[in-house]
Design an enzyme around this catalytic site. Sequence first.
Site, PDB file in Angstrom:
ATOM      1  N   ASP A 230      -5.812  -7.462  -8.156  1.00 19.02           N
ATOM      2  CA  ASP A 230      -5.325  -8.805  -7.887  1.00 19.02           C
ATOM      3  C   ASP A 230      -3.928  -8.804  -7.247  1.00 19.02           C
ATOM      4  O   ASP A 230      -3.084  -7.977  -7.590  1.00 19.02           O
ATOM      5  CB  ASP A 230      -5.271  -9.535  -9.238  1.00 19.02           C
ATOM      6  CG  ASP A 230      -4.868 -10.983  -9.119  1.00 19.02           C
ATOM      7  OD1 ASP A 230      -5.598 -11.732  -8.458  1.00 19.02           O
ATOM      8  OD2 ASP A 230      -3.828 -11.367  -9.676  1.00 19.02           O
ATOM      9  N   GLU A 306      -7.116  -7.483  -3.303  1.00 15.77           N
ATOM     10  CA  GLU A 306      -6.941  -8.885  -2.960  1.00 15.77           C
ATOM     11  C   GLU A 306      -5.548  -9.102  -2.396  1.00 15.77           C
ATOM     12  O   GLU A 306      -4.563  -8.842  -3.072  1.00 15.77           O
ATOM     13  CB  GLU A 306      -7.105  -9.748  -4.216  1.00 15.77           C
ATOM     14  CG  GLU A 306      -7.172 -11.225  -3.914  1.00 15.77           C
ATOM     15  CD  GLU A 306      -6.080 -12.038  -4.599  1.00 15.77           C
ATOM     16  OE1 GLU A 306      -5.215 -11.492  -5.283  1.00 15.77           O
ATOM     17  OE2 GLU A 306      -6.115 -13.257  -4.402  1.00 15.77           O
TER      18      GLU A 306
HETATM   19  C1  NAG Z   1      -8.409 -14.528  -5.207  1.00 11.87           C
HETATM   20  C2  NAG Z   1      -7.658 -14.268  -6.465  1.00 11.87           C
HETATM   21  O1  NAG Z   1      -8.048 -13.433  -7.242  1.00 11.87           O
HETATM   22  N1  NAG Z   1      -6.616 -15.001  -6.718  1.00 11.87           N
HETATM   23  C3  NAG Z   1      -5.818 -14.840  -7.892  1.00 11.87           C
HETATM   24  C4  NAG Z   1      -4.532 -14.242  -7.491  1.00 11.87           C
HETATM   25  O2  NAG Z   1      -3.693 -14.124  -8.569  1.00 11.87           O
HETATM   26  C5  NAG Z   1      -3.373 -15.329  -9.195  1.00 11.87           C
HETATM   27  C6  NAG Z   1      -2.492 -14.986 -10.321  1.00 11.87           C
HETATM   28  O3  NAG Z   1      -3.005 -13.896 -11.018  1.00 11.87           O
HETATM   29  C7  NAG Z   1      -4.617 -16.060  -9.649  1.00 11.87           C
HETATM   30  O4  NAG Z   1      -4.262 -17.351 -10.069  1.00 11.87           O
HETATM   31  C8  NAG Z   1      -5.575 -16.177  -8.519  1.00 11.87           C
HETATM   32  O5  NAG Z   1      -6.776 -16.717  -8.957  1.00 11.87           O
END
Ligand code: NAG
Length: 586
Positions: A230, A306
């Site tokens: 993430d 991500e």
């Molecule tokens: C696409 C994804 O996973 N988004 C996440 C990115 O990180 C933030 C904080 O951890 C999350 O709120 C998102 O959903």
Amino acid sequence: MIATLIMHICHVLLTTATFLGLYTNIVRSKEWWDGANYYQIYPRSFQDSNGDGIGDLNGVTEKLQYLKDIGFTAAWLSPIFKSPMVDFGYDISDFYAIQPEYGTMEDFKALVARAKQVGIRIILDFVPNHTSDECEWFVKSVNREPGYEDFYVWNNGTVDSNGKRQPPSNWISAFRYSAWEWNEQRQQYYLHQFAIKQADLNFRNPLVVAKMKEVMSYWLDTGISGFRIDSIPFLFEKGPDKNGNFPDEPVIDDVSVCPDPNDWCHLNHTYTQDQPESIEMVYQWRELVEQYRKEKGGESRVLLTEAYTTFENLMLSYGDGQRNGSMVPFNFYFMTNVKNDSSAQEIVDIIERWMQSMPAGVSANWVLGNHDNPRYSTRLGVQRADLFAILLQTLPGNAVTYYGEELCMEDGEVTWEQTVDPQGCNADPSNYQNYSRDPARTPYQWDASKNAGFSTADRPWLPVASNYRTNNALAQLRAPKSHLQIFMKLIRLRKLRSLQDGPLKIKAIGNDIIIYSREISGDDLFVIVLNLGGTPQSLNINEHFNMGSQAEVITSSLQSAYHDGDIVDPKKYVAEPYVGVILAKV
Ligand SMILES: CC(=O)N[C@H]1CO[C@H](CO)[C@@H](O)[C@@H]1O
Ligand SMILES: *[C@@H]1O[C@H](CO)[C@@H](O)[C@H](O)[C@H]1NC(C)=O
Ligand SMILES: *[C@@H]1O[C@H](CO)[C@@H](O)[C@H](O)[C@H]1NC(C)=O
Ligand SMILES: *[C@@H]1O[C@H](CO)[C@@H](O)[C@H](O)[C@H]1NC(C)=O
Ligand SMILES: *[C@@H]1O[C@H](CO)[C@@H](O)[C@H](O)[C@H]1NC(C)=O
Ligand SMILES: *[C@@H]1O[C@H](CO)[C@@H](O)[C@H](O)[C@H]1NC(C)=O
Ligand SMILES: [Ca+2]
Ligand SMILES: [Ca+2]
């Protein structure tokens, strides 16, 4: 109910294999994660096994066979770890424990065992940027316990001319307002790039780096096949100068784009995003999984990453020529740039840029949705949802599917009272719909029964989308033709040599037509024609790719008048409005 679903799938599999000759040329992929079909499960919304309105691990376990029958290679689960759930699991309070409302460690082990049995690989979400403020590490850090003093990004802040305490810098959280929160007990500010209860770990501290590697090894030992990682761009911030000060970020050049000074988009994130050290961490994690395999054997473990970041950084996360990185840096370039009004040429350019910029020896991947964005059926028009599924599944490399996309699920309706996403709740009733991510997280639509078969509870944690009675998995399995059946056929086709390894030749014709071929010499020639627009278009396909005198329709969008198996004349082909079609040279 489950048994009937599965019976129906078997029936469908038997009757859709019209193009039998093709299915004999299935290639063995290089590594399992190459050319794969990844499925994102949002566990809270997938299947509730105990009637409390919240999806859980046993619910996932029940449905693994269903995912296997559709044809997925692997499923990644959004976070299932212990969490106070202010950001629905992206605020982890214990990296070694399962969130009780999702199940127990025993349930997780049963899930992994079942997944092995049916042949679906399980990938876990790894959230390294921050922990919950309820995490033991944070509590220890607040108390300055030895070894934990600098686990987070702490700072005294400043005092203004009125004697009022001010945060160390102007940094803004991705969920609005200051990214710094005062902690009374420690008498310092801590950094949180997301919610106040998501404290950023200090990756400049080697103890933190080591701790997070320990967490990864712990979960690899449970038999999972890798991680989806993430928020890579947020891992590192610019470190403090020698006086302990953090620099302010500049306001964006064109303030009219985001005038609200409390909104994250108001600042140019030169110090809080995309620091080079963040990608360096990805390389270290790749080394960890490679090393793990050397020591423990088994198949390769995958990393999916991500990052909403620049194109250059996405390419760098594959590797820098010296070191390898992510196998699947999620292609958010595709997701964010393919817009409802994109022309055929614009989409072709987006695809070609990725294909031509990748370093040698890696594969592409294609993503159109996740739990942070409106569903693509809603964003790009439900009448074109099959067309985009066809595109995604017939491009070279890996395909990523967000749960429900295989049914063309649309965003659900979530009122202000029902919205629970912090990004929505930090807004107000007049504009929460521009922020809340809940509409893309409504429960999976299994069938036409109460709560779409998701839960027996009176009130699931989010409402089920209102169209579930007509749009659900069971109905789509029973119908003679449906989004799901088209999707299943696409997954089967993708295993063929030409679609696995055949080069991509792609072009735009006019404003609306995308046409491309996939062919490996000595094997099938596939030509895919997508009409993005609302008017029928006649074309001579042979002017672009020579299909000879006859082509077979392999599959096409639901609303198409063509049937699978139809023979058409490629010289006089009519591309129907909003329809995608896969043709094979006969
Ligand atoms: C696409 C994804 O996973 N988004 C996440 C990115 O990180 C933030 C904080 O951890 C999350 O709120 C998102 O959903
Ligand atoms: C932070 O404040 C404490 C207490 O006032 C002080 O002892 C410490 O030196 C300060 N740290 C820095 C880096 O200024
Ligand atoms: C952010 O700053 C960089 C230079 O530091 C500049 O090139 C870029 O245009 C800025 N972006 C925005 C959105 O203001
Ligand atoms: C990177 O991966 C490739 C295979 O894709 C391999 O040949 C190469 O040795 C790896 N490089 C490093 C530094 O591990
Ligand atoms: C997409 O564009 C079409 C017109 O091309 C329009 O009718 C539709 O409302 C748009 N959808 C969205 C979600 O913007
Ligand atoms: C929501 O966003 C759209 C597009 O960015 C904008 O036009 C609209 O004014 C916003 N609505 C509210 C209520 O903020
Ligand atoms: Ca439950
Ligand atoms: Ca960080």
